[in-house]
Design an enzyme around this catalytic site. Structure first.
Site, mmCIF file in Angstrom:
data_model
loop_
_atom_site.group_PDB
_atom_site.id
_atom_site.type_symbol
_atom_site.label_atom_id
_atom_site.label_comp_id
_atom_site.label_asym_id
_atom_site.label_seq_id
_atom_site.Cartn_x
_atom_site.Cartn_y
_atom_site.Cartn_z
ATOM 1 N N ARG A 224 0.847 -1.187 0.000
ATOM 2 C CA ARG A 224 0.000 0.000 0.000
ATOM 3 C C ARG A 224 0.884 1.239 0.000
ATOM 4 O O ARG A 224 1.804 1.357 0.826
ATOM 5 C CB ARG A 224 -0.931 0.007 1.226
ATOM 6 N N GLU A 253 -3.364 6.857 -6.470
ATOM 7 C CA GLU A 253 -3.061 6.251 -7.767
ATOM 8 C C GLU A 253 -4.077 6.748 -8.789
ATOM 9 O O GLU A 253 -5.280 6.686 -8.527
ATOM 10 C CB GLU A 253 -3.099 4.718 -7.672
ATOM 11 N N HIS A 271 1.756 -0.414 -10.241
ATOM 12 C CA HIS A 271 0.845 -1.332 -9.558
ATOM 13 C C HIS A 271 0.439 -2.490 -10.468
ATOM 14 O O HIS A 271 -0.745 -2.794 -10.633
ATOM 15 C CB HIS A 271 -0.399 -0.597 -9.048
#
Length: 320
Positions: A224, A253, A271
């Site tokens: 995270r 994000e 990611h």
């Protein structure tokens, strides 16, 4: 018989999920407002926010299946109040993320980016400018020893690394587990994060905790984004306190550009370490199975909210 509608929120491959959802269910990957109003289930990608407004648009919703293990973007309280089951898909991408962690570690410890730049820019003769590190004999500290953290331990062991882990929720005996997070941070040559984000561990990696780490330690975060204070990490990189930083996750994000992004000892990926071909297919399948289970009145493998579980159990008792 009227077909039940399940929608995809974010890109979901219909050819993967439709066979799992089976008969009586129509999957719509690009739903209209009408589709949302009629939807009884949703397969939701990681970046999609399922808040009260999203649930208001889906008044018939019975189940939300998140691809991945995080559900911080789902308003679970509202889901509970409306009897909507929230399921996740743990394990489907654990190996992929663990491999991604090792890729980050190798890239940073072996100094691949700056060495590549030397060769590409015609500075081959300067190849000893960068010190290339070793994994064998180095200590890897793993904060969070669940499915992903334990797989990282397995892979790191194959490289001859000493594994030390911290996880207050692990009750199964393990030779890797330390009861002291400070010890893990203090003794690790490489530190990798695999913890959920909570109010308590937001900015866990900050000026104070970095000061306790080994000089030149490499830090990797595929968990995270908000676990790391980027300003503190940037300052530590500039003085050599951190030897490298690998980030696959950000807060928010997509991220706002930070000066740390331009540092030569930083590796950035968007990611995607858990989004390999096999892992993506597996998480879609697991999400579809969770939706089908709830619509059949069954408990899915990984249900997040207890209230929904209680309601499912009542449905099961009525059907017996």
């Amino acid at each position: 018989m009227t077909q039940q509608i399940v929608v995809g929120l974010g890109p979901v491959t219909p050819d993967t999920v439709q066979p799992v959802l089976g008969s009586g269910i129509s999957f719509i990957s690009e739903p209209t407002a009408d589709d949302l109003r009629n939807a009884v289930g949703a397969i939701v990608r990681a970046a999609y926010v399922v808040d009260k407004a999203a649930m208001d648009a889906m008044p018939n919703l019975k189940v939300v299946a998140r691809t991945g293990v995080g559900y911080d973007l789902v308003d679970v309280a509202t889901a509970d109040a409306r009897g909507i089951a929230v399921a996740i898909t743990p394990g489907s991408n654990s190996q992929a993320v663990a491999e991604g962690v090792m890729a980050h570690i190798l890239h940073l410890v072996k100094r691949l980016a700056p060495l590549h730049s030397l060769v590409a820019s015609g500075k081959f003769a300067e190849r000893t400018r960068y010190s290339v590190g070793d994994l064998e004999g180095a200590t890897i500290g793993i904060l969070g020893f669940g499915r992903i953290g334990s797989r990282v331990a397995h892979l790191a062991s194959a490289f001859g690394m000493k594994v030390l882990a911290y996880d207050p929720f692990v009750t199964i005996p393990s030779p890797y587990i330390s009861a002291d997070i400070a010890e893990v941070m203090r003794t690790s040559d490489v530190l990798t994060l695999h913890m959920p984000l909570t109010d308590q561990n937001r900015n866990l990696i900050n000026t104070s905790t970095i000061a306790t780490m080994k000089d030149g330690a490499v830090l990797v975060n595929c968990s995270r984004g908000a676990l790391i204070d980027l300003d503190a990490a940037f300052a530590a990189l500039n003085i050599g306190k951190l030897g490298g930083l690998g980030l696959d996750v950000f807060d928010p994000e997509p991220p706002v550009h930070h000066p740390i992004f331009d540092h030569e000892n930083v590796l950035l990926t968007p990611h995607v370490m858990g989004l390999t071909v096999k892992a993506t297919e597996a998480t879609f399948i697991d999400a579809a199975r969770a939706v089908r289970a709830v619509l059949d009145g069954q408990e899915p493998d990984a249900l997040v909210n207890a209230i929904a579980l209680s309601q499912l159990q009542q449905i099961q008792k009525k059907s017996e």
